[in-house]
Design a protein around this motif. Structure first.
Motif, short mmCIF file in Angstrom:
data_model
loop_
_atom_site.label_atom_id
_atom_site.label_comp_id
_atom_site.label_asym_id
_atom_site.label_seq_id
_atom_site.Cartn_x
_atom_site.Cartn_y
_atom_site.Cartn_z
N GLN A 84 -21.08 0.16 -0.05
CA GLN A 84 -20.65 -0.85 0.42
C GLN A 84 -20.06 -0.39 2.03
OE1 GLN A 84 -16.42 -1.75 0.04
NE2 GLN A 84 -16.74 -3.96 0.53
N PHE A 85 -20.45 -0.62 3.25
CA PHE A 85 -19.80 -0.32 4.18
C PHE A 85 -18.84 -1.30 4.88
CE2 PHE A 85 -20.64 2.53 8.04
CZ PHE A 85 -21.38 2.69 8.00
N ILE A 86 -18.14 -0.49 5.35
CA ILE A 86 -16.96 -1.67 6.24
C ILE A 86 -15.99 -0.88 7.45
CG2 ILE A 86 -14.46 -2.06 6.00
CD1 ILE A 86 -14.28 -1.71 3.64
N HIS A 87 -16.93 -2.49 8.08
CA HIS A 87 -16.33 -1.77 9.58
C HIS A 87 -15.73 -2.36 10.41
CE1 HIS A 87 -20.64 0.03 9.74
NE2 HIS A 87 -20.63 -0.20 11.42
N TRP A 88 -14.41 -1.93 10.28
CA TRP A 88 -12.96 -3.20 11.05
C TRP A 88 -12.71 -1.87 11.61
CZ3 TRP A 88 -7.35 -2.62 7.84
CH2 TRP A 88 -6.86 -3.39 8.48
N GLU B 69 -18.47 -5.64 17.13
CA GLU B 69 -18.20 -4.29 17.16
C GLU B 69 -18.74 -3.95 18.78
OE1 GLU B 69 -20.59 -4.63 14.96
OE2 GLU B 69 -21.98 -3.22 15.50
N TRP B 70 -19.66 -4.54 19.86
CA TRP B 70 -19.72 -3.72 20.95
C TRP B 70 -19.60 -4.64 22.25
CZ3 TRP B 70 -24.05 0.24 22.62
CH2 TRP B 70 -24.33 0.80 21.29
N ILE B 71 -18.09 -5.78 21.82
CA ILE B 71 -17.55 -6.05 23.03
C ILE B 71 -17.13 -6.38 24.14
CG2 ILE B 71 -15.52 -7.24 21.73
CD1 ILE B 71 -16.34 -9.95 21.98
N LYS C 244 -13.69 5.61 12.69
CA LYS C 244 -13.75 5.63 14.16
C LYS C 244 -15.11 5.22 14.88
CE LYS C 244 -14.12 8.99 17.86
NZ LYS C 244 -13.84 9.84 18.59
N HIS C 245 -14.95 4.07 15.66
CA HIS C 245 -16.58 3.32 16.26
C HIS C 245 -16.53 3.83 17.65
CE1 HIS C 245 -19.93 0.41 15.81
NE2 HIS C 245 -19.51 1.16 14.88
N HIS C 246 -18.14 3.33 17.88
CA HIS C 246 -17.71 3.17 19.72
C HIS C 246 -16.82 3.50 20.46
CE1 HIS C 246 -21.38 3.23 17.31
NE2 HIS C 246 -21.88 2.24 18.07
N ASP C 247 -15.88 2.21 20.08
CA ASP C 247 -14.71 2.22 20.90
C ASP C 247 -13.84 3.39 20.98
OD1 ASP C 247 -12.95 -0.36 18.94
OD2 ASP C 247 -13.81 1.73 18.92
N LEU D 94 -16.79 9.05 4.84
CA LEU D 94 -16.15 7.81 6.41
C LEU D 94 -17.45 8.10 7.43
CD1 LEU D 94 -13.26 10.54 6.25
CD2 LEU D 94 -13.43 8.03 5.71
N TYR D 95 -17.55 7.44 8.02
CA TYR D 95 -17.99 6.90 9.15
C TYR D 95 -17.48 7.37 10.46
CZ TYR D 95 -19.93 4.09 12.90
OH TYR D 95 -20.29 4.23 14.10
N PHE D 96 -17.99 7.77 11.17
CA PHE D 96 -17.16 8.75 12.59
C PHE D 96 -18.53 8.41 14.02
CE2 PHE D 96 -14.17 11.06 14.82
CZ PHE D 96 -14.71 12.39 15.98
N PHE E 93 -22.69 9.51 10.15
CA PHE E 93 -22.54 10.04 11.43
C PHE E 93 -22.97 8.55 12.40
CE2 PHE E 93 -19.61 13.48 12.60
CZ PHE E 93 -19.87 13.98 11.25
N ASP E 94 -22.50 8.26 13.32
CA ASP E 94 -23.37 7.09 14.68
C ASP E 94 -23.02 7.65 15.86
OD1 ASP E 94 -23.09 3.38 14.23
OD2 ASP E 94 -25.18 5.17 14.81
N GLY E 95 -23.93 6.86 16.69
CA GLY E 95 -23.18 6.87 18.71
C GLY E 95 -24.07 8.47 19.03
N THR E 96 -25.30 8.77 18.76
CA THR E 96 -25.42 10.62 18.70
C THR E 96 -26.41 10.28 19.15
OG1 THR E 96 -26.73 9.99 16.43
CG2 THR E 96 -24.32 11.64 16.60
N TRP E 97 -26.57 9.51 19.72
CA TRP E 97 -28.50 9.19 19.97
C TRP E 97 -28.50 9.44 22.00
CZ3 TRP E 97 -26.05 5.23 17.93
CH2 TRP E 97 -26.07 4.27 18.32
N ASP E 98 -26.74 9.74 22.49
CA ASP E 98 -27.58 9.67 23.99
C ASP E 98 -27.89 11.34 23.97
OD1 ASP E 98 -24.64 7.26 24.27
OD2 ASP E 98 -26.61 6.89 25.10
N GLN F 204 -24.22 -8.30 12.78
CA GLN F 204 -23.36 -8.17 13.50
C GLN F 204 -22.45 -7.05 12.00
OE1 GLN F 204 -21.20 -9.62 15.44
NE2 GLN F 204 -23.24 -10.97 16.44
N TRP F 205 -21.93 -5.99 11.92
CA TRP F 205 -21.23 -5.06 11.61
C TRP F 205 -20.28 -5.60 11.50
CZ3 TRP F 205 -24.13 -1.67 9.01
CH2 TRP F 205 -25.42 -1.91 9.57
N GLY F 206 -18.72 -5.58 12.64
CA GLY F 206 -18.26 -6.09 13.20
C GLY F 206 -17.48 -7.63 12.64
#
Ligand SMILES: C[C@@H]1N[C@@H](C(=O)NCc2ccccc2)[C@H](O)[C@@H]1O
Length: 449
Positions: free
Chosen positions: A29-33, A53-55, A100-103, A143-145, A194-199, A279-281
């Motif tokens: 299960q993934f949880i985006h909150w 979650e990108w709003i 911690k998500h991208h925000d 843990l997603y980070f 890990f996510d948000g590692t493409w830049d 949609q994740w969030g």
């Protein structure tokens, strides 16, 4: 092969017990909150047509107005035990939760920033109680980070100037501090997603990321880190400049599933999947196609049949409750798993030729291969072509063990299993108990020589 300092440090799969446990999960299960759950994809009465979650990146949203959502984060109905119970009933073996998500908003009281739950009306740590509740249900936690952190003024998308470099060095220390803090606070966490590692900014940090990964693995032996964390010194991600996978499993299957075994290159991998298209969030309005339980069960079976784990995403509401559609799907999947879970847990690629009716899943360490059937042919005949030297000794219905089948041999290593009842309403499983020719004692269905 070129010489690489910061490419893959291991060839092939990990063969330790911690990774074997991860490999056996099958269903997650993934949880985006987080703060994004509060607007839920809407802002000033307008619907954002991107992922909720990108709003913060929407032109209609001012970043500081978004960041002020911290003063509205107060999930009074949050009860981690009820989330863990839903997950347990669904049959998941692990959960991946956004710390911690991208925000940049932290669901734990980090001491390296004030942009955390500690400075919200809720005040309390979210991650700790979640880890405890899920572990109590026998569910492991990853843990997603997100490395990318839109709130932190030192974040950069690229390093162009000396000032960028000075700021981003501060950001790298901040990131290292937060990761060591997470591993220290939550010692039962089995891994980091890990996510948000493409830049470019992060892609240029091959040496730093490599040494940070080594440091984390030293702090937590057995820690599981996927291929999305770091790039090699030539900027190559997931697979290094020699084509070798970095990290412990391939993390490229986001909202998509490999088609055939050749696509996974002998690696471990996970597929992370949304119930709506993207949609994740939490999103108040789900538009487009919402996947049904049967579609999700077929994705699960397909992933496990190709040596992967299937991780289904839930986006809890800002008050801490799960939306009805997600609860309904969790129960439907759970009802199926109650009967068929042994086909999913400890599942691996079986090496049988793929057939139209569904998927073969071999059970690790036993002589059982499961046929997970979704598309019954009008002929009622299920074709089975066994791997070389493999014979079928027994065949029976997992949901009704008295329902046995006598495979009809129709060619070399090829059989038909005749279904008795034609129109099953749900996917079902036939168990094949196999033996090896030369070792079997004539009980196989192969024609006498
Ligand atoms: C797991 C998901 N990953 C985040 C995301 O930004 N995905 C977009 C994306 C997907 C694949 C490569 C680069 C970027 C989404 O917001 C979810 O957190």
């Amino acid at each position: 092969e070129i010489s690489l300092q910061h490419g893959a440090h291991r060839l092939g799969r990990r063969n330790d017990a911690d990774m074997a446990r991860w490999r056996a999960y099958g269903l997650g299960q993934f949880i985006h909150w987080g703060l994004y759950s509060i607007p839920g994809g809407e802002w000033n009465g307008k619907i954002y047509n991107g992922a909720a979650e990108w709003i913060r990146t929407w032109k209609e949203v001012s970043p500081q107005a978004y960041d002020s959502l911290i003063y509205r984060f107060n999930p009074i109905k949050f009860n981690p035990d009820s989330w863990a119970a839903v997950a347990g009933r669904m049959g998941v073996k692990y959960v991946t939760i956004t710390t911690k998500h991208h925000d940049g908003f932290c669901l734990w009281p980090s001491k390296y920033t004030n942009f955390t739950v500690a400075h919200s009306p809720y005040k309390k740590d979210i991650i700790g109680p979640l880890v405890k509740a899920y572990n109590k249900q026998g569910i492991d936690v990853i843990l997603y980070f997100s490395i990318m952190d839109w709130h932190n003024p030192d974040w950069r998308y690229d390093i162009k100037t000396r000032d960028d470099s000075i700021a981003f060095n501060r950001f790298k220390q901040f990131t290292r501090n937060q990761l060591l803090e997470l591993l220290t606070r939550y010692p039962t966490a089995k891994g980091l997603w890990f996510d948000g590692t493409w830049d470019n900014s992060w892609v240029k940090q091959a040496a730093f990321a490599d040494s940070l990964e080594t440091e984390m693995r030293k702090l937590r032996p057995g820690l599981i880190i996927g291929s999305r964390f770091r790039a090699d010194e030539y900027g190559k991600r997931h697979f290094d400049s020699n084509g070798n996978l970095m990290g412990d499993y391939e993390q490229g299957w986001e909202r998509k599933i490999p088609e055939k075994i050749e696509d996974v290159h002998g690696n471990d991998w996970d597929c992370v999947m949304t119930i709506p298209e993207n949609q994740w969030g939490y999103a108040k309005t789900w538009s487009g196609h919402i996947k049904t339980a049967d579609e999700l069960l077929e994705m699960l079976a397909k992933c496990v049949s190709l040596d992967g784990n299937f991780v289904l995403n839930f986006g809890p509401k800002p008050d801490g409750t799960l939306r009805t559609e997600e609860q309904t799907l969790a129960k439907a999947i759970g009802d199926w798993m109650t009967v068929n879970k042994e086909a999913i847990y400890n599942g691996e690629y079986a090496g049988f030729a793929k057939q139209d009716w569904g998927y073969f899943i071999k059970n690790t360490g036993t002589n059982k291969t499961y046929m997970v059937i979704f598309n019954v042919p009008v002929s009622g005949l299920l074709r089975v072509t066994t791997p070389l030297h493999t014979v079928i000794n027994k065949a029976y219905d997992l949901g009704n063990l008295t329902q046995t089948y006598t495979p009809e041999e129709i060619g070399t290593s090829t059989y038909f299993i005749h279904l008795h009842q034609q129109t099953p309403k749900k996917p079902f499983v036939i168990v094949l108990e196999t033996g090896e020719t030369g070792k079997s004692h004539g009980t196989g269905y192969e024609k006498a020589k």
